[in-house]
Design a protein around this motif. Sequence first.
Motif, short mmCIF file in Angstrom:
data_model
loop_
_atom_site.label_atom_id
_atom_site.label_comp_id
_atom_site.label_asym_id
_atom_site.label_seq_id
_atom_site.Cartn_x
_atom_site.Cartn_y
_atom_site.Cartn_z
N ASN A 58 -10.96 -5.14 6.65
CA ASN A 58 -9.91 -5.92 7.49
C ASN A 58 -9.60 -7.04 6.76
OD1 ASN A 58 -10.28 -4.69 10.16
ND2 ASN A 58 -12.46 -5.52 10.35
N CYS A 59 -9.74 -7.10 5.39
CA CYS A 59 -8.98 -7.99 4.45
C CYS A 59 -7.73 -7.46 4.33
CB CYS A 59 -9.73 -8.21 3.25
SG CYS A 59 -11.16 -9.10 3.11
N THR A 60 -6.59 -8.37 4.01
CA THR A 60 -5.52 -7.86 4.31
C THR A 60 -4.75 -8.10 2.96
OG1 THR A 60 -4.69 -10.09 5.06
CG2 THR A 60 -5.05 -8.41 6.65
N ILE A 61 -3.91 -7.29 2.59
CA ILE A 61 -3.22 -7.21 1.22
C ILE A 61 -1.63 -7.62 1.71
CG2 ILE A 61 -2.21 -6.03 -0.70
CD1 ILE A 61 -5.08 -4.31 -0.52
N ARG A 62 -1.12 -8.43 1.31
CA ARG A 62 0.41 -8.70 1.48
C ARG A 62 1.14 -8.38 0.25
NH1 ARG A 62 1.75 -11.77 5.68
NH2 ARG A 62 3.64 -12.47 4.67
N ASP A 63 2.24 -7.50 0.49
CA ASP A 63 3.02 -6.90 -0.53
C ASP A 63 4.52 -6.92 -0.20
OD1 ASP A 63 3.62 -5.92 -2.83
OD2 ASP A 63 2.54 -3.97 -2.65
N GLY A 64 5.38 -6.30 -0.79
CA GLY A 64 6.91 -6.44 -0.43
C GLY A 64 7.50 -5.86 -1.50
N PHE A 65 8.65 -5.47 -1.25
CA PHE A 65 9.65 -4.96 -2.09
C PHE A 65 11.33 -5.34 -1.71
CE2 PHE A 65 6.82 -1.32 -1.54
CZ PHE A 65 6.00 -1.52 -2.93
N ASN A 66 11.99 -5.54 -2.81
CA ASN A 66 13.46 -5.86 -2.41
C ASN A 66 14.05 -4.62 -2.11
OD1 ASN A 66 12.81 -8.53 -3.42
ND2 ASN A 66 14.29 -8.39 -5.09
N LEU A 67 15.00 -4.62 -1.26
CA LEU A 67 15.74 -3.45 -0.93
C LEU A 67 16.62 -3.04 -2.15
CD1 LEU A 67 16.50 -4.27 2.76
CD2 LEU A 67 14.69 -3.39 2.02
N PRO A 68 16.86 -1.74 -2.16
CA PRO A 68 17.54 -1.24 -3.45
C PRO A 68 19.20 -1.36 -3.01
CG PRO A 68 16.66 0.85 -2.36
CD PRO A 68 16.25 -0.56 -1.52
N ASN A 69 19.79 -2.47 -2.69
CA ASN A 69 21.19 -2.50 -2.36
C ASN A 69 21.79 -3.84 -2.96
OD1 ASN A 69 19.76 -4.70 -0.91
ND2 ASN A 69 20.52 -3.79 1.16
#
Length: 175
Positions: A58-69
Motif C-alpha cells: 500500500n505504499c505508492t510509487i508516483r511516476d509519469g511520462f511525457n507524451l511522444p508528441n
Amino acid sequence: MATFDFSNTFVSVAPGAADIYKVEIVTTEKTQTQKGSDRLRFQARIIEGARTGMEQENCTIRDGFNLPNSGDPDMDSMMARMWMSFFIAVGFDQEDIRSKGYDFDKADTAKAFENLIGRTGYVKFVPADPENGNRYPKTTWLSAGQWAAACSAQESVAAASSSNDDDPLSKMLNG
C-alpha cells in the motif's frame, strides 16, 4: 455520524526499500511540464515486492511520462520506447500495441488514460538518495516475465541461505 469510505483513498508514501514491485495503477492525471510538454502522471499502489514481500504493501510509487508528441523525433522516439515498456508492464500485448498503436493526439480528453486505472504492473523502484546525489527515485517498468524471474531468484537466494546452516562461513557471519 456517517462512516467515510476510504477504500479508494491513497496517500503518497513512497516505499523505503529498493525492490521490484507488483503494483496496481490507482490514479492518472494529464499535466504539462514547465516547458509545456504534455505529460501523464500516475500513482501505483504496491501489492508486493519480489524481495520485501508485503513489507511495503500500500505504499505508492508516483511516476509519469511525457507524451511522444513533442515534434522532436529523437525525444519522441525515446518517449515511445518508455511508453512501450510501460504498456507491456501493465499487461498490454506488445504485438497489439505495435499493430494498433496508441493515438496520443486523443490524450486531450479528460478520460483518455482511465483504462490504466486498476491494471496490475511491475516496476523496479529505487528510492531517492539526496545525500548521494540521487534527488529523485528511479523507476524501470518491467514485464510479468521479469517479475517472475526476480521472484524466482529471490526464492533461490532464500533457499541457499537457509541450506547453509552447516557452512562455517555462515556460522561466523551470523554467530
